[in-house]
Structures are given as C-alpha cells and as structure tokens.
Design a protein around this motif. Sequence first.
Motif, PDB file in Angstrom:
ATOM      1  N   ILE A 105      -1.330   2.939  -2.488  1.00 53.54           N
ATOM      2  CA  ILE A 105      -2.814   2.610  -2.430  1.00 53.54           C
ATOM      3  C   ILE A 105      -3.348   3.081  -0.846  1.00 53.54           C
ATOM      4  O   ILE A 105      -2.375   2.807   0.058  1.00 53.54           O
ATOM      5  CB  ILE A 105      -2.571   1.072  -2.840  1.00 53.54           C
ATOM      6  CG1 ILE A 105      -2.540   0.924  -4.102  1.00 53.54           C
ATOM      7  CG2 ILE A 105      -3.881   0.981  -1.882  1.00 53.54           C
ATOM      8  CD1 ILE A 105      -1.746  -0.431  -4.194  1.00 53.54           C
ATOM      9  N   PRO A 106      -4.017   3.693  -0.720  1.00 49.93           N
ATOM     10  CA  PRO A 106      -4.905   4.073   0.619  1.00 49.93           C
ATOM     11  C   PRO A 106      -5.378   3.795   1.792  1.00 49.93           C
ATOM     12  O   PRO A 106      -5.893   3.715   2.088  1.00 49.93           O
ATOM     13  CB  PRO A 106      -5.908   5.071   0.372  1.00 49.93           C
ATOM     14  CG  PRO A 106      -6.342   5.008  -1.391  1.00 49.93           C
ATOM     15  CD  PRO A 106      -5.264   4.318  -2.131  1.00 49.93           C
ATOM     16  N   SER A 107      -6.146   2.354   0.935  1.00 44.80           N
ATOM     17  CA  SER A 107      -6.868   1.354   1.613  1.00 44.80           C
ATOM     18  C   SER A 107      -6.056  -0.355   1.482  1.00 44.80           C
ATOM     19  O   SER A 107      -6.431  -0.490  -0.027  1.00 44.80           O
ATOM     20  CB  SER A 107      -8.280   1.936   1.528  1.00 44.80           C
ATOM     21  OG  SER A 107      -8.914   1.229   0.320  1.00 44.80           O
ATOM     22  N   ASP A 108      -7.527  -0.920   2.148  1.00 48.15           N
ATOM     23  CA  ASP A 108      -7.298  -2.600   2.141  1.00 48.15           C
ATOM     24  C   ASP A 108      -8.174  -1.991   1.172  1.00 48.15           C
ATOM     25  O   ASP A 108      -8.191  -4.009   0.020  1.00 48.15           O
ATOM     26  CB  ASP A 108      -7.730  -3.330   3.390  1.00 48.15           C
ATOM     27  CG  ASP A 108      -5.986  -3.705   4.134  1.00 48.15           C
ATOM     28  OD1 ASP A 108      -5.170  -2.528   3.656  1.00 48.15           O
ATOM     29  OD2 ASP A 108      -6.107  -4.006   4.758  1.00 48.15           O
ATOM     30  N   GLN A 109      -8.876  -1.771   1.384  1.00 51.01           N
ATOM     31  CA  GLN A 109     -10.409  -2.518  -0.044  1.00 51.01           C
ATOM     32  C   GLN A 109     -10.045  -2.227  -1.418  1.00 51.01           C
ATOM     33  O   GLN A 109      -9.809  -2.911  -2.373  1.00 51.01           O
ATOM     34  CB  GLN A 109     -11.159  -1.453   0.020  1.00 51.01           C
ATOM     35  CG  GLN A 109     -12.677  -1.929  -1.137  1.00 51.01           C
ATOM     36  CD  GLN A 109     -13.769  -1.505  -0.799  1.00 51.01           C
ATOM     37  OE1 GLN A 109     -13.946  -0.625   0.328  1.00 51.01           O
ATOM     38  NE2 GLN A 109     -14.490  -1.045  -1.368  1.00 51.01           N
ATOM     39  N   THR A 110      -8.770  -1.371  -1.602  1.00 52.86           N
ATOM     40  CA  THR A 110      -8.616  -0.662  -3.093  1.00 52.86           C
ATOM     41  C   THR A 110      -6.895  -0.845  -3.015  1.00 52.86           C
ATOM     42  O   THR A 110      -7.124  -1.956  -4.817  1.00 52.86           O
ATOM     43  CB  THR A 110      -7.667   0.889  -3.388  1.00 52.86           C
ATOM     44  OG1 THR A 110      -8.855   1.818  -2.159  1.00 52.86           O
ATOM     45  CG2 THR A 110      -7.061   1.508  -4.199  1.00 52.86           C
ATOM     46  N   LEU A 111      -6.224  -1.434  -2.761  1.00 52.42           N
ATOM     47  CA  LEU A 111      -5.080  -3.510  -2.925  1.00 52.42           C
ATOM     48  C   LEU A 111      -6.528  -4.132  -3.004  1.00 52.42           C
ATOM     49  O   LEU A 111      -5.627  -4.708  -4.749  1.00 52.42           O
ATOM     50  CB  LEU A 111      -4.726  -3.225  -1.046  1.00 52.42           C
ATOM     51  CG  LEU A 111      -3.747  -4.426  -1.664  1.00 52.42           C
ATOM     52  CD1 LEU A 111      -2.392  -4.016  -2.721  1.00 52.42           C
ATOM     53  CD2 LEU A 111      -3.251  -4.554  -0.338  1.00 52.42           C
ATOM     54  N   SER A 112      -7.335  -4.129  -2.632  1.00 53.55           N
ATOM     55  CA  SER A 112      -7.939  -5.653  -2.880  1.00 53.55           C
ATOM     56  C   SER A 112      -8.138  -5.346  -4.453  1.00 53.55           C
ATOM     57  O   SER A 112      -8.703  -6.593  -5.665  1.00 53.55           O
ATOM     58  CB  SER A 112      -9.365  -6.410  -2.391  1.00 53.55           C
ATOM     59  OG  SER A 112     -10.422  -4.742  -1.765  1.00 53.55           O
ATOM     60  N   VAL A 113      -9.015  -4.553  -5.097  1.00 48.53           N
ATOM     61  CA  VAL A 113      -9.378  -4.405  -6.113  1.00 48.53           C
ATOM     62  C   VAL A 113      -8.029  -4.518  -7.110  1.00 48.53           C
ATOM     63  O   VAL A 113      -8.105  -4.731  -8.134  1.00 48.53           O
ATOM     64  CB  VAL A 113      -9.908  -2.849  -6.456  1.00 48.53           C
ATOM     65  CG1 VAL A 113     -10.175  -2.628  -7.484  1.00 48.53           C
ATOM     66  CG2 VAL A 113     -11.236  -2.706  -5.775  1.00 48.53           C
ATOM     67  N   ARG A 114      -7.260  -3.932  -6.967  1.00 52.63           N
ATOM     68  CA  ARG A 114      -5.780  -3.857  -8.043  1.00 52.63           C
ATOM     69  C   ARG A 114      -5.089  -5.345  -8.220  1.00 52.63           C
ATOM     70  O   ARG A 114      -4.683  -5.344  -8.824  1.00 52.63           O
ATOM     71  CB  ARG A 114      -4.592  -3.390  -6.606  1.00 52.63           C
ATOM     72  CG  ARG A 114      -3.732  -2.849  -7.444  1.00 52.63           C
ATOM     73  CD  ARG A 114      -3.845  -1.947  -8.928  1.00 52.63           C
ATOM     74  NE  ARG A 114      -2.035  -1.355  -9.155  1.00 52.63           N
ATOM     75  CZ  ARG A 114      -0.983  -0.594  -8.787  1.00 52.63           C
ATOM     76  NH1 ARG A 114      -1.749   0.267  -7.780  1.00 52.63           N
ATOM     77  NH2 ARG A 114      -0.297  -0.554  -9.223  1.00 52.63           N
ATOM     78  N   ARG A 119       0.590  -1.607  -0.156  1.00 54.52           N
ATOM     79  CA  ARG A 119      -0.122  -0.680   0.263  1.00 54.52           C
ATOM     80  C   ARG A 119       0.694   1.499  -0.113  1.00 54.52           C
ATOM     81  O   ARG A 119       0.334   2.122  -0.508  1.00 54.52           O
ATOM     82  CB  ARG A 119      -0.736  -0.105   0.900  1.00 54.52           C
ATOM     83  CG  ARG A 119      -2.211  -0.758   1.022  1.00 54.52           C
ATOM     84  CD  ARG A 119      -3.256  -1.112   2.069  1.00 54.52           C
ATOM     85  NE  ARG A 119      -3.579   0.293   2.943  1.00 54.52           N
ATOM     86  CZ  ARG A 119      -3.472   0.449   3.290  1.00 54.52           C
ATOM     87  NH1 ARG A 119      -4.391   0.017   4.324  1.00 54.52           N
ATOM     88  NH2 ARG A 119      -4.368   2.153   3.952  1.00 54.52           N
ATOM     89  N   ARG A 166     -12.680  -7.766  -1.087  1.00 56.94           N
ATOM     90  CA  ARG A 166     -12.449  -7.253  -0.022  1.00 56.94           C
ATOM     91  C   ARG A 166     -12.240  -8.235   0.869  1.00 56.94           C
ATOM     92  O   ARG A 166     -11.240  -7.846   2.083  1.00 56.94           O
ATOM     93  CB  ARG A 166     -12.881  -5.850   0.652  1.00 56.94           C
ATOM     94  CG  ARG A 166     -12.936  -5.308   1.701  1.00 56.94           C
ATOM     95  CD  ARG A 166     -14.192  -4.355   2.000  1.00 56.94           C
ATOM     96  NE  ARG A 166     -15.419  -4.754   2.414  1.00 56.94           N
ATOM     97  CZ  ARG A 166     -15.892  -5.254   2.770  1.00 56.94           C
ATOM     98  NH1 ARG A 166     -14.859  -5.549   4.000  1.00 56.94           N
ATOM     99  NH2 ARG A 166     -17.380  -5.722   3.748  1.00 56.94           N
TER     100      ARG A 166
END
Length: 85
Positions: free
Chosen positions: A17-26, A12, A31
Amino acid sequence: MASIDWYIDRARERAGIPSDQTLSVRLNHSRQAVSQWRTKRAWPSDESMIALAGLADVDASIALIDLNIWRSKSERAREKYLGLL
C-alpha cells in the motif's frame, strides 16, 4: 511492544500500500482517521486494529494487547497488559 506507526508502516509494506490515504480506504476509514492514529489523537477501534494486524501479518491478539497498552489511562492496567505480552 510495537507502536501504532510500526503497525501502519508494516501493513503498508506487507500489503504493498503506497500511502496512508490508500491504507485508510483499504480499512474503510477516512484519511483523517489514520492521520489521527499517527499523531496519537485517536486510536483504532478493536475491529480496525484486527484488520490492521491482518495487513501487517501480526497476530491479532498481540495487536489488541498493544492497542490496550496505548490507550490505557491506568499505569496498573498498562503493566498487566505488558505482562500478557
């Protein structure tokens, strides 16, 4: 040996990457998948670990050894993986 949390946090940070949720999308995951990695209820697949290592700017070979240490049910195998590090 690094922890899965270290890999997630470093990925991150390095990738902005600002959040775990955004990381999961990447990473093309839900999530919940990243959440389960954080809580140690599940581990990334080999391919997901390679992608996570890439975002974290860590050698994928080392990341795969760490992954196998975490998910190993055998102390003997864990010791062998640690020896590879």
